[in-house]
Every structure is written in structure tokens, then in C-alpha cells.
Motif scaffolding. Structure first.
Motif, PDB file in Angstrom:
ATOM      1  N   ALA A  19      -8.584   9.028   5.653  1.00  0.00           N
ATOM      2  CA  ALA A  19      -7.319   9.319   4.986  1.00  0.00           C
ATOM      3  C   ALA A  19      -6.156   8.803   5.840  1.00  0.00           C
ATOM      4  O   ALA A  19      -6.159   7.657   6.262  1.00  0.00           O
ATOM      5  CB  ALA A  19      -7.213  10.814   4.697  1.00  0.00           C
ATOM      6  N   ASP A  20      -5.169   9.648   6.141  1.00  0.00           N
ATOM      7  CA  ASP A  20      -3.957   9.201   6.831  1.00  0.00           C
ATOM      8  C   ASP A  20      -4.226   8.824   8.285  1.00  0.00           C
ATOM      9  O   ASP A  20      -5.209   9.260   8.896  1.00  0.00           O
ATOM     10  CB  ASP A  20      -2.888  10.294   6.794  1.00  0.00           C
ATOM     11  CG  ASP A  20      -2.289  10.457   5.404  1.00  0.00           C
ATOM     12  OD1 ASP A  20      -2.868   9.933   4.441  1.00  0.00           O
ATOM     13  OD2 ASP A  20      -1.240  11.110   5.286  1.00  0.00           O
ATOM     14  N   GLY A  21      -3.282   8.045   8.829  1.00  0.00           N
ATOM     15  CA  GLY A  21      -3.379   7.600  10.212  1.00  0.00           C
ATOM     16  C   GLY A  21      -2.729   8.581  11.172  1.00  0.00           C
ATOM     17  O   GLY A  21      -3.341   9.552  11.610  1.00  0.00           O
TER      18      GLY A  21
ATOM     19  N   GLY B 209      -7.500   4.851   5.090  1.00  0.00           N
ATOM     20  CA  GLY B 209      -7.809   5.008   3.682  1.00  0.00           C
ATOM     21  C   GLY B 209      -6.668   5.565   2.864  1.00  0.00           C
ATOM     22  O   GLY B 209      -6.700   5.537   1.638  1.00  0.00           O
ATOM     23  N   ASP B 210      -5.648   6.102   3.552  1.00  0.00           N
ATOM     24  CA  ASP B 210      -4.447   6.598   2.879  1.00  0.00           C
ATOM     25  C   ASP B 210      -3.265   6.114   3.698  1.00  0.00           C
ATOM     26  O   ASP B 210      -3.338   5.062   4.316  1.00  0.00           O
ATOM     27  CB  ASP B 210      -4.510   8.123   2.752  1.00  0.00           C
ATOM     28  CG  ASP B 210      -3.722   8.647   1.556  1.00  0.00           C
ATOM     29  OD1 ASP B 210      -2.655   8.088   1.265  1.00  0.00           O
ATOM     30  OD2 ASP B 210      -4.162   9.627   0.921  1.00  0.00           O
ATOM     31  N   ASP B 211      -2.180   6.863   3.738  1.00  0.00           N
ATOM     32  CA  ASP B 211      -0.966   6.399   4.410  1.00  0.00           C
ATOM     33  C   ASP B 211      -1.184   6.203   5.913  1.00  0.00           C
ATOM     34  O   ASP B 211      -1.594   7.144   6.600  1.00  0.00           O
ATOM     35  CB  ASP B 211       0.166   7.402   4.210  1.00  0.00           C
ATOM     36  CG  ASP B 211       0.464   7.648   2.742  1.00  0.00           C
ATOM     37  OD1 ASP B 211       0.561   6.658   1.995  1.00  0.00           O
ATOM     38  OD2 ASP B 211       0.592   8.815   2.352  1.00  0.00           O
TER      39      ASP B 211
ATOM     40  N   ILE C 285       4.690   2.408   6.172  1.00  0.00           N
ATOM     41  CA  ILE C 285       5.378   3.620   6.599  1.00  0.00           C
ATOM     42  C   ILE C 285       5.956   4.290   5.363  1.00  0.00           C
ATOM     43  O   ILE C 285       6.639   3.668   4.558  1.00  0.00           O
ATOM     44  CB  ILE C 285       6.487   3.310   7.613  1.00  0.00           C
ATOM     45  CG1 ILE C 285       5.871   2.718   8.888  1.00  0.00           C
ATOM     46  CG2 ILE C 285       7.295   4.565   7.945  1.00  0.00           C
ATOM     47  CD1 ILE C 285       6.875   2.269   9.916  1.00  0.00           C
ATOM     48  N   LYS C 286       5.685   5.577   5.228  1.00  0.00           N
ATOM     49  CA  LYS C 286       6.094   6.301   4.028  1.00  0.00           C
ATOM     50  C   LYS C 286       6.861   7.565   4.397  1.00  0.00           C
ATOM     51  O   LYS C 286       6.445   8.316   5.280  1.00  0.00           O
ATOM     52  CB  LYS C 286       4.850   6.676   3.211  1.00  0.00           C
ATOM     53  CG  LYS C 286       5.128   7.438   1.931  1.00  0.00           C
ATOM     54  CD  LYS C 286       3.812   7.736   1.230  1.00  0.00           C
ATOM     55  CE  LYS C 286       4.011   8.553  -0.032  1.00  0.00           C
ATOM     56  NZ  LYS C 286       2.719   8.871  -0.686  1.00  0.00           N
ATOM     57  N   PHE C 287       7.977   7.786   3.716  1.00  0.00           N
ATOM     58  CA  PHE C 287       8.702   9.047   3.800  1.00  0.00           C
ATOM     59  C   PHE C 287       8.286   9.862   2.574  1.00  0.00           C
ATOM     60  O   PHE C 287       8.613   9.522   1.446  1.00  0.00           O
ATOM     61  CB  PHE C 287      10.212   8.806   3.764  1.00  0.00           C
ATOM     62  CG  PHE C 287      10.752   8.046   4.937  1.00  0.00           C
ATOM     63  CD1 PHE C 287      11.544   8.669   5.885  1.00  0.00           C
ATOM     64  CD2 PHE C 287      10.477   6.694   5.094  1.00  0.00           C
ATOM     65  CE1 PHE C 287      12.056   7.961   6.963  1.00  0.00           C
ATOM     66  CE2 PHE C 287      10.976   5.977   6.164  1.00  0.00           C
ATOM     67  CZ  PHE C 287      11.771   6.617   7.104  1.00  0.00           C
ATOM     68  N   GLY C 288       7.593  10.960   2.799  1.00  0.00           N
ATOM     69  CA  GLY C 288       7.122  11.752   1.676  1.00  0.00           C
ATOM     70  C   GLY C 288       5.595  11.697   1.590  1.00  0.00           C
ATOM     71  O   GLY C 288       4.940  11.185   2.487  1.00  0.00           O
ATOM     72  N   THR C 289       5.008  12.282   0.534  1.00  0.00           N
ATOM     73  CA  THR C 289       5.753  12.772  -0.597  1.00  0.00           C
ATOM     74  C   THR C 289       6.370  14.149  -0.358  1.00  0.00           C
ATOM     75  O   THR C 289       7.213  14.598  -1.149  1.00  0.00           O
ATOM     76  CB  THR C 289       4.816  12.870  -1.818  1.00  0.00           C
ATOM     77  OG1 THR C 289       3.622  13.589  -1.438  1.00  0.00           O
ATOM     78  CG2 THR C 289       4.359  11.513  -2.282  1.00  0.00           C
ATOM     79  N   GLY C 290       5.976  14.852   0.694  1.00  0.00           N
ATOM     80  CA  GLY C 290       6.596  16.117   1.029  1.00  0.00           C
ATOM     81  C   GLY C 290       7.966  15.874   1.643  1.00  0.00           C
ATOM     82  O   GLY C 290       8.070  15.437   2.787  1.00  0.00           O
TER      83      GLY C 290
ATOM     84  N   THR D  20      -0.804  -4.939   3.744  1.00  0.00           N
ATOM     85  CA  THR D  20      -0.504  -3.536   3.460  1.00  0.00           C
ATOM     86  C   THR D  20       0.144  -3.428   2.084  1.00  0.00           C
ATOM     87  O   THR D  20       0.381  -4.424   1.397  1.00  0.00           O
ATOM     88  CB  THR D  20       0.455  -2.936   4.502  1.00  0.00           C
ATOM     89  OG1 THR D  20       1.768  -3.491   4.322  1.00  0.00           O
ATOM     90  CG2 THR D  20      -0.026  -3.194   5.910  1.00  0.00           C
ATOM     91  N   GLY D  21       0.436  -2.202   1.683  1.00  0.00           N
ATOM     92  CA  GLY D  21       1.292  -1.989   0.529  1.00  0.00           C
ATOM     93  C   GLY D  21       2.708  -2.403   0.892  1.00  0.00           C
ATOM     94  O   GLY D  21       2.921  -3.363   1.631  1.00  0.00           O
ATOM     95  N   ALA D  22       3.699  -1.685   0.400  1.00  0.00           N
ATOM     96  CA  ALA D  22       5.083  -1.993   0.751  1.00  0.00           C
ATOM     97  C   ALA D  22       5.304  -1.808   2.248  1.00  0.00           C
ATOM     98  O   ALA D  22       4.582  -1.061   2.923  1.00  0.00           O
ATOM     99  CB  ALA D  22       6.031  -1.100  -0.035  1.00  0.00           C
ATOM    100  N   MET D  23       6.315  -2.495   2.762  1.00  0.00           N
ATOM    101  CA  MET D  23       6.668  -2.333   4.172  1.00  0.00           C
ATOM    102  C   MET D  23       7.031  -0.874   4.457  1.00  0.00           C
ATOM    103  O   MET D  23       6.571  -0.284   5.421  1.00  0.00           O
ATOM    104  CB  MET D  23       7.829  -3.255   4.506  1.00  0.00           C
ATOM    105  CG  MET D  23       8.200  -3.299   5.967  1.00  0.00           C
ATOM    106  SD  MET D  23       9.463  -4.553   6.300  1.00  0.00           S
ATOM    107  CE  MET D  23      10.923  -3.734   5.653  1.00  0.00           C
TER     108      MET D  23
END
Length: 435
Positions: A201-203, A223-225, A259-264, A282-285
Motif C-alpha cells: 500500500a502506501d510508502g 501499491g498505493d500513494d 505526492i498527494k495531499f489527502g484524502t484526509g 507515476t501518476g500526477a506529479m
């Protein structure tokens, strides 16, 4: 953007000082205890949990020191970390997660472990101070045919909760069956030259945490963010994530945003700097998803002072996705993206605010896209960037090569104080490049 410039200057000073402060705090103590002295077999078959825990307990009771793992493979379940203890994994030493869920202790009901899709963890530090996990060794999550009972995911490899002065340096964390490395409600965290590879899952996630430094980190195959920056759950320290620096870091080979802000996104996100990084396949930057309005923890939703600079991106699905989603009184402001070189851009980017809460003060500068690898045929690609409800958008020195695109590259709806300076768009056929 004067505040952003001040933030960048302060961050450079913090990078220089944080390593000194962190090393001094977490490597203190002259005591050194080998896990072999306390009965660890290190043969990869014997369960060494109790021997490792005894070593940590003795080290802690002696007012701190180093717990040493010589070369070998140490299979274990849940291990509780203690204050003022350094875990030193020698080169050739592997801490191997057991695949038997019965070798783990279930986390307390209020633990953030449960918020990650898991119920157990391997290395668990709660309310601890001055803890290091260092050395050239490996933490192997051993993901595979684990019998995980009611867990949708396997045990986390490393989690710290409500802790401070934490250092992870040089270690490799591989094959985590859940989230790989998590910091929840933590302060003063240094993650130096850590490799995080092939997690289920997440890193490496900072959640409700402050003063966090990533320097020289590699995250691959998550496998996730790879990095999800969040405010959620029930933190003792409150819903505040600020002063995060991610530098000299490579993220590659994941379908999710680098790098993702969220979803929380309860509470406040402030002063987050990403610089000198490489994102590949990757997905979006990066993605900002200010959402989840039904959460009752706090009515305030604020994301401000976000800087991305000196970025190399190869074969990414988009540059960014910045979106407010029906949140009461959301604020997203002061975002700077500067000096970004992209080779292989596969999809569009958006900046979507709300009619009564526009995203404000966004600067995109010195961006070069040299190869559009988007939808086939290229004429079906709707745009490069679309904005809605944005106040104060400046594009400066933008060079785009969008071969064969027949739609406008830039579409701005309900966008005020728009400034275009040296925007060069190639490849638009039969229509104006800006709408």
C-alpha cells in the motif's frame, strides 16, 4: 509570493540544522546491546520477537543506548519501541516480518493503525522520544500469503504515533504488507537516505505531523500513494500538518500520484516544500484533494504555502490535480510550481476551486514539456491545463510541445487576475491555444 520566498530560505536553514539536532538527540547514549546476547537466533526461522523486545527493554531501562542487530535474519512479530533507543541494523542484517498474524499484538482501539486498513504493526512506537532506526540493514515486510484474518491489509512495517525526535537513516524497508512507514501526530522527524520498496500500500506518510524532513529518499513500486500528506483520525496534537520538506528524493514506478495531499484533509496544511526531486513512471506529479466535508473533527480546511521546484518528471500521467470538493469554507492558496522539466506527459492537469471559495495565488513558472504522450489519437486530448474558480493565476516562461493537439492547451473558466508571460505552445492545429 514574499511569504513563499521567506519559507524557502527558512527551509534551507532547517535542512542544515535538523540533521545535527536529530543525530544528537537520537543517537545519544553509550550503552550498546546486541540482540544475540539476549537470545535472538537470527536464522530466519526462529521467532526472535521476545529476544528483541528484551534487548530494547534493558536498553531503555539503562536510560538509553543502541540495540544492535549483527548480520542475520531476525523473524519477528510486534516489537514496541522505547524512548532514547537506537535500533542499529548492520549491513547484512534483516528484520523479517512474520507471516503468522498470531505473532502480532493488535493495536489499541484508538490507535491510528486502524485508520490505515491494518490492525497490527511490526515496529510500533507510541508516545516515545529520541528514537532512531538506522544502519545499512533491511526491514523486510515479507508480504505474500499472510493469513491476516479480518485485516484488509497486513501489518504495518513501521509506525510512530504521538512521538518526537525520530530519525530513520540509511535503512531499506521492502515488501511491506500494509503501509510501509507512518508518522502520526509526530514532531521533528528526519527520514534520511531511506529506501522504501514494493510496499503493498502506501510508502512514507506524515499524518498530523510537523517538522518532517525527507532527504535522499527513494520510494519505488508502492501499491498505493508513495507519499500521502494527511490530517485525519483523532490526533492528540490536533489537525495540523506543517513544515514538511521533501528534497533530493526519487519516486518511481507507481500508478498513483507521487505526492498527494489527502484524502484526509481535516484542519490545516502549511509550509510544504518539495525540491530537487525526480518522479518517473507515476501518476500526477502531485495532487491536492481537499475533501471529506462530512468529517466533524474541525470545520477549518486550509492548505497554503506549497512550493514545488527543480523537478524532473518522466512519463507521468499529469503535472497536478488541485481540487476542492464541496467543503465548507475551504482555502487553498499560495501555490508555486517552478523549474519543472517533463519528458512524457500522459494526461491533463486541473485547478478547480469553488464559486464561493476560489483557489488563490497560483504561480506556474519555468515549465517545459518536451513530449506529449497522451491519449491516442492526440486530437482527442482535451487540454493541457484547465482552471475553474481561480483568483490570481500567473504563468511565466511555459514551453509546451503538444504535437497534434487540436483543442486549446489552456482553458480558464471563471478565472480572475490571469497573467500570461512568455507562454510558448507548439502543436495546436486549427484553433487558438488559449481559451
Amino acid at each position: 509570493m514574499d511569504e513563499m520566498k521567506k519559507l524557502i530560505c527558512l527551509s534551507l536553514a532547517w535542512i542544515c540544522m535538523s540533521g545535527i539536532n536529530g543525530l544528537g538527540a537520537t543517537k545519544a547514549g553509550l550503552n550498546r546491546y546486541s540482540v544475540r546476547q539476549f537470545g535472538a537466533a537470527g536464522d530466519g526461522n526462529t521467532l526472535d520477537t521476545q529476544a528483541i523486545q528484551r534487548t530494547i527493554n534493558v536498553c531503555s531501562e539503562a536510560e538509553g543506548g543502541t540495540v544492535y542487530f549483527p548480520p542475520g535474519t531476525y523473524k519477528a512479530g510486534t516489537i514496541y519501541l522505547k524512548s532514547n533507543v537506537t535500533m542499529y541494523l548492520e549491513s547484512g542484517a534483516t528484520l523479517l516480518q512474520s507471516r503468522d498474524i498470531n505473532d502480532y499484538m493488535e493495536a489499541e482501539e484508538n490507535s491510528y493503525v486502524h485508520g490505515t486498513g491494518s490492525h497490527h504493526a511490526l515496529l510500533y512506537g507510541k508516545n516515545v522520544k529520541n528514537v532512531s532506526i538506522i544502519g545499512k540493514g533491511t526491514i523486510d515486510g515479507n508480504k505474500g500469503d499472510m493469513v491476516i484474518g479480518r485485516d484488509p491489509r497486513g501489518p504495518l512495517s513501521v509506525i510512530f504515533e504521538d512521538s518526537e525526535n525520530i530519525l530513520m537513516e540509511d535503512v531499506t524497508v521492502v515488501n511491506s504488507p500494509g503501509w510501509s512507514i507512518t508518522f502520526f501526530g509526530c514532531k521533528n522527524v528526519d527520514i534520511i537516505r531511506v529506501k522504501c520498496l514494493n510496499s503493498f500500500a502506501d510508502g512514507i506518510n506524515p499524518v498530523c505531523s510537523q517538522d518532517v524532513l525527507y532527504d535522499g529518499v527513494l520510494i519505488e513500486g508502492s501499491g498505493d500513494d508513495p507519499i500521502a500528506i494527511k490530517n485525519e483520525h483523532t490526533p492528540v496534537s490536533g489537525y495540523l500538518t506543517k513544515d514538511i520538506i521533501i528534497t533530493n528524493t526519487t519516486i518511481r514506478n507507481t500508478t498513483h500520484s507521487a505526492i498527494k495531499f489527502g484524502t484526509g484533509t481535516a484542519g490545516v496544511f502549511r509550509n510544504i516544500i518539495v525540491s530537487n526531486c525526480v518522479f518517473e513512471n507515476t501518476g500526477a506529479m502531485f495532487t491536492i484533494q481537499l475533501m471529506r466535508p462530512k468529517k466533524k473533527e474541525t470545520t477549518e480546511r486550509l492548505i497554503e504555502n506549497i512550493s514545488f521546484s527543480n523537478i524532473i518528471a518522466r512519463n507521468v500521467k499529469g503535472l497536478f490535480d488541485i481540487t476542492s470538493m464541496d467543503v465548507n469554507r475551504p482555502i487553498i492558496r499560495n501555490i508555486s510550481v517552478d523549474n519543472v522539466a517533463v519528458d512524457g506527459l500522459q494526461n491533463v492537469s486541473v485547478i478547480y476551486g469553488l464559486p464561493d471559495a476560489p483557489i488563490s495565488n497560483v504561480t506556474l513558472s519555468n515549465i517545459k514539456v518536451t513530449r506529449w504522450a497522451g491519449q491516442s489519437p492526440p486530437s482527442q486530448s482535451p487540454y493541457w491545463l484547465r482552471t475553474r474558480h481561480v483568483h490570481g493565476l500567473k504563468l511565466s516562461n511555459i514551453q509546451l510541445e503538444l504535437t497534434g493537439m487540436t483543442k486549446p492547451a489552456l482553458i480558464c473558466d471563471n478565472t480572475t487576475e490571469l497573467e500570461l508571460d512568455s507562454v510558448n505552445i507548439k502543436g495546436i492545429v486549427g484553433i487558438e491555444p488559449v481559451s
